[in-house]
Design a protein around this motif. Structure first.
Motif, short mmCIF file in Angstrom:
data_model
loop_
_atom_site.label_atom_id
_atom_site.label_comp_id
_atom_site.label_asym_id
_atom_site.label_seq_id
_atom_site.Cartn_x
_atom_site.Cartn_y
_atom_site.Cartn_z
N UNK A 93 -0.04 18.87 -5.04
CA UNK A 93 -0.33 20.17 -5.67
C UNK A 93 0.58 21.26 -5.12
N UNK B 74 0.85 -1.21 0.00
CA UNK B 74 0.00 0.00 0.00
C UNK B 74 0.87 1.25 0.00
N UNK C 211 -7.73 0.45 3.13
CA UNK C 211 -7.20 1.01 1.87
C UNK C 211 -6.57 -0.08 1.01
N UNK D 247 3.48 7.49 -5.26
CA UNK D 247 3.50 8.34 -6.45
C UNK D 247 2.37 9.36 -6.50
N UNK D 248 1.60 9.42 -5.44
CA UNK D 248 0.42 10.26 -5.54
C UNK D 248 0.80 11.73 -5.74
N UNK D 249 -0.06 12.37 -6.49
CA UNK D 249 0.17 13.75 -6.90
C UNK D 249 0.21 14.74 -5.73
N UNK E 110 -3.55 5.66 -11.19
CA UNK E 110 -3.21 5.25 -9.83
C UNK E 110 -3.64 6.33 -8.82
N UNK E 111 -3.34 7.59 -9.19
CA UNK E 111 -3.72 8.70 -8.31
C UNK E 111 -5.24 8.73 -8.14
N UNK F 183 -7.01 19.14 -0.57
CA UNK F 183 -7.17 18.35 -1.79
C UNK F 183 -7.45 16.88 -1.47
N UNK F 184 -6.72 16.32 -0.51
CA UNK F 184 -6.93 14.91 -0.16
C UNK F 184 -8.27 14.71 0.52
N UNK G 280 -7.91 -0.96 -2.59
CA UNK G 280 -7.01 -0.75 -3.73
C UNK G 280 -6.67 -2.07 -4.43
N UNK H 158 1.99 2.05 -3.35
CA UNK H 158 0.93 2.64 -4.18
C UNK H 158 0.72 4.12 -3.87
N UNK H 159 0.85 4.44 -2.60
CA UNK H 159 0.60 5.83 -2.19
C UNK H 159 1.78 6.75 -2.52
N UNK I 67 -6.32 5.88 -5.87
CA UNK I 67 -5.97 6.17 -4.47
C UNK I 67 -6.99 7.15 -3.88
N UNK I 68 -7.32 8.18 -4.64
CA UNK I 68 -8.27 9.18 -4.13
C UNK I 68 -9.67 8.57 -3.94
#
Lengths: 151, 185
Positions: A56, A46, B171, A52-54, B117-118, B34-35, B175, A49-50, B121-122
């Protein structure tokens, strides 16, 4: 520690938030327990997976916009005054209406209590019945005829 | 100069130091929003509103906790409120952020994978409860310690540990199934 207790510590173990003694205890348990190792492996996947998250970034005008909004808000009337305005205006109108109705009732009652004197209307100086023939045998006819005899 | 010194100066009438506080925290507040909200545009608006709120509340701020704890508390509460009303309105999500990733891609395949992927995840984060989501966001994405999160959320450190563990398990489960669906489709 048993498996249940160890699993509660897996999150801080991954995040290295445990003290060194606890960290070691968990590590030892994981080496000997397949089930807990599987759970740890899932959590590590997990994390990948997390990863590479974008993320801002605030734009260059964020501060300018915030400052403009703050000064615009400061130019507005005080909340207390605007609240008063919101409450006062309708209250005044309502009070005026109530006052008007009460005044109307009062005036109505005043005029109702005063006796109304009918104005006497003299439409004519001469009674119209004067020229009409008097009924025979009436007091008026007798009086008129007696006067005529005397003359 | 640290945050507390800046706050002290602000409280003594030097309002310009607020700029420094905004510059220090604008990215962190924006990403927290944002998250928690799940939409870039609304997150930017929320971040702006949070700083306006902070500006007006700063004069009465009592330094029982650190400025950052106080700021994150305001930010999380505000963002969760926005997320709640957004959920009620059940608007279609904006994919601005993800689209931006594709646009700047030198390697479109990699960017598309990242974008997907993003997005997954969101989506998974939005399936968590408010408390679990806040903990994951503050810890995993904002890098706050368990103690800091406990202070922000007014809960104990052991509650943070157990909630974070449950959130991670959930999660991972969500996922795993959504990734399988994505790969098989």
């Amino acid at each position: 520690m048993n498996c249940r207790q160890i699993r509660k510590k897996l999150s801080p173990y991954i995040d290295e938030q445990l003290d060194s003694r606890r960290q070691e205890q968990v590590r030892d348990h994981l080496q000997s327990c397949q089930n807990c190792s599987t759970v740890l492996h899932q959590l590590e996947q997990l994390e990948d997976l997390l990863q590479d998250d974008l993320r801002l970034q605030a734009d260059a005008f964020t501060l300018t916009r915030i400052k403009a909004a703050i000064s615009a808000k400061s130019d507005q009337p005080l909340p207390v005054w605007s609240l008063l305005q919101k409450v006062l205006a309708p209250s005044i109108v309502f009070a005026g209406l109530v006052l008007g109705v009460l005044l109307g009732i009062q005036l109505h009652n005043t005029f109702k209590r005063t006796p109304i004197v009918e104005p006497q209307t003299h439409t004519s100086l001469v009674d119209s019945t004067f020229f009409e023939p008097l009924p025979v045998g009436s007091i008026t006819a007798t009086y008129v005829s007696m006067n005529a005899i005397q003359k | 100069m640290d945050d507390e010194q800046l706050v002290e100066q602000f409280r003594h009438g030097q309002l310009h130091v607020f700029d420094e506080l905004v510059l220090r925290y604008q990215d962190r507040v924006l990403n927290t929003c944002f998250r928690l909200i799940g939409n870039e545009e609304e997150a930017r608006d929320a971040a702006q509103d949070i700083f306006i709120k902070v500006y007006h509340a700063l004069a009465s701020f009592k330094p029982q906790a650190s400025f950052s704890t106080w700021l994150y508390r305001i930010a999380a509460n505000h963002a969760l409120n926005v997320a709640r009303s957004r959920k009620r309105r059940s608007r279609i999500r904006s994919f601005t952020a993800e689209i931006a990733l594709i646009a700047d891609a030198k390697n479109p395949h990699s960017a598309l994978e990242k974008e997907e992927r993003a997005h997954l995840v969101r989506e998974a984060l939005n399936q968590l409860g408010e408390s679990q989501k806040t903990i994951v966001v503050l810890h995993r994405f904002e890098g706050l310690s368990y103690k800091e999160i406990a202070d922000i959320m007014n809960i104990s450190v052991s509650s943070v540990e157990s909630r974070l563990f449950r959130a991670r398990q959930k999660l991972a489960k969500i996922l795993k199934s959504s990734m399988t669906e994505y790969i098989s489709s």
